[in-house]
Design an enzyme around this catalytic site. Sequence first.
Site, short mmCIF file in Angstrom:
data_model
loop_
_atom_site.label_atom_id
_atom_site.label_comp_id
_atom_site.label_asym_id
_atom_site.label_seq_id
_atom_site.Cartn_x
_atom_site.Cartn_y
_atom_site.Cartn_z
N LYS A 1 45.61 56.34 -78.58
CA LYS A 1 44.59 56.16 -78.15
C LYS A 1 43.84 57.66 -77.88
O LYS A 1 44.40 58.78 -79.09
CB LYS A 1 45.25 56.83 -76.65
CG LYS A 1 46.23 54.80 -76.04
CD LYS A 1 46.75 54.46 -74.74
CE LYS A 1 47.14 54.04 -74.72
NZ LYS A 1 47.75 53.49 -72.97
N TYR B 1 41.91 45.38 -70.78
CA TYR B 1 42.92 45.91 -69.54
C TYR B 1 42.10 44.58 -68.66
O TYR B 1 42.91 44.91 -67.91
CB TYR B 1 42.82 47.06 -69.69
CG TYR B 1 43.84 47.73 -70.61
CD1 TYR B 1 44.47 47.75 -71.06
CD2 TYR B 1 42.91 49.04 -71.03
CE1 TYR B 1 45.43 48.94 -71.46
CE2 TYR B 1 43.79 50.49 -71.90
CZ TYR B 1 44.30 50.27 -72.06
OH TYR B 1 45.77 51.15 -72.86
N ASN C 1 49.43 58.39 -72.42
CA ASN C 1 50.51 57.87 -73.57
C ASN C 1 50.79 57.80 -74.79
O ASN C 1 52.03 56.31 -76.22
CB ASN C 1 51.44 56.89 -72.84
CG ASN C 1 50.80 55.12 -72.66
OD1 ASN C 1 49.84 55.78 -73.25
ND2 ASN C 1 51.56 54.90 -72.28
N HIS D 1 48.93 52.46 -77.37
CA HIS D 1 49.14 51.05 -77.14
C HIS D 1 49.29 49.84 -78.15
O HIS D 1 49.37 49.71 -79.22
CB HIS D 1 47.53 50.25 -76.74
CG HIS D 1 47.34 48.47 -76.52
ND1 HIS D 1 47.56 48.32 -74.91
CD2 HIS D 1 47.03 48.14 -77.07
CE1 HIS D 1 47.69 47.07 -75.38
NE2 HIS D 1 46.90 47.00 -76.64
N GLU E 1 43.91 40.20 -78.41
CA GLU E 1 43.27 41.47 -78.36
C GLU E 1 42.99 41.97 -80.07
O GLU E 1 41.58 42.58 -79.72
CB GLU E 1 44.42 42.62 -78.39
CG GLU E 1 44.77 42.63 -76.71
CD GLU E 1 46.38 43.85 -76.67
OE1 GLU E 1 46.85 43.82 -77.29
OE2 GLU E 1 46.76 43.76 -75.41
#
Length: 137
Positions: free
Chosen positions: A9, A49, A113, A116, A127
């Site tokens: 990320k 998402y 965080n 992914h 995805e």
Amino acid sequence: MNRTFVICKPDAVERGYVGRILDRFEQKGLKIVAAELRLLDEATLAKHYAEHVEKPFYPDLVAFMSRSPAMLCVLEGPEDTYAVVRTLMGSTNPVDAPPGTIRGDYGTILTENLVHGSDSNESAAREISIFFPELAS
Ligand code: IDP
Ligand code: MG
């Protein structure tokens, strides 16, 4: 062989953790079959998402995920490679993720965080088709 989708990320790219994160996947025995640094837009993130679009944290999540480039990867390994990746990532909240996991070692913030990983083989296929349509099966 089996494939899954991973994003380092924007926080991971900004902080210079991409090499360390991908090293963990490679040390585990997974192979990088695609990787590209890409700035994600709102429309693409809404597809990715989809399950979270109505959640209260979604606006913050999109702002974060689109603020600077992310490293998008497809990793290949044994059966259920997605599960291997999820174990190495640690739980969603870095505060709860144990030491030795990516989120446990490198993060403290729930939204930021670091990484992914697809949560099932079905999610991985979906995805990969969004981000690397040329690899879709
Ligand atoms: P996952 O990334 O471990 O699969 P998900 O529940 O799918 O976790 O959530 C997607 C991402 O949205 C998380 O990785 C995190 O960045 C963010 N997120 C999830 N829950 C919250 C929350 O309650 N507050 C803020 N951000 C959240
Ligand atoms: Mg998820």
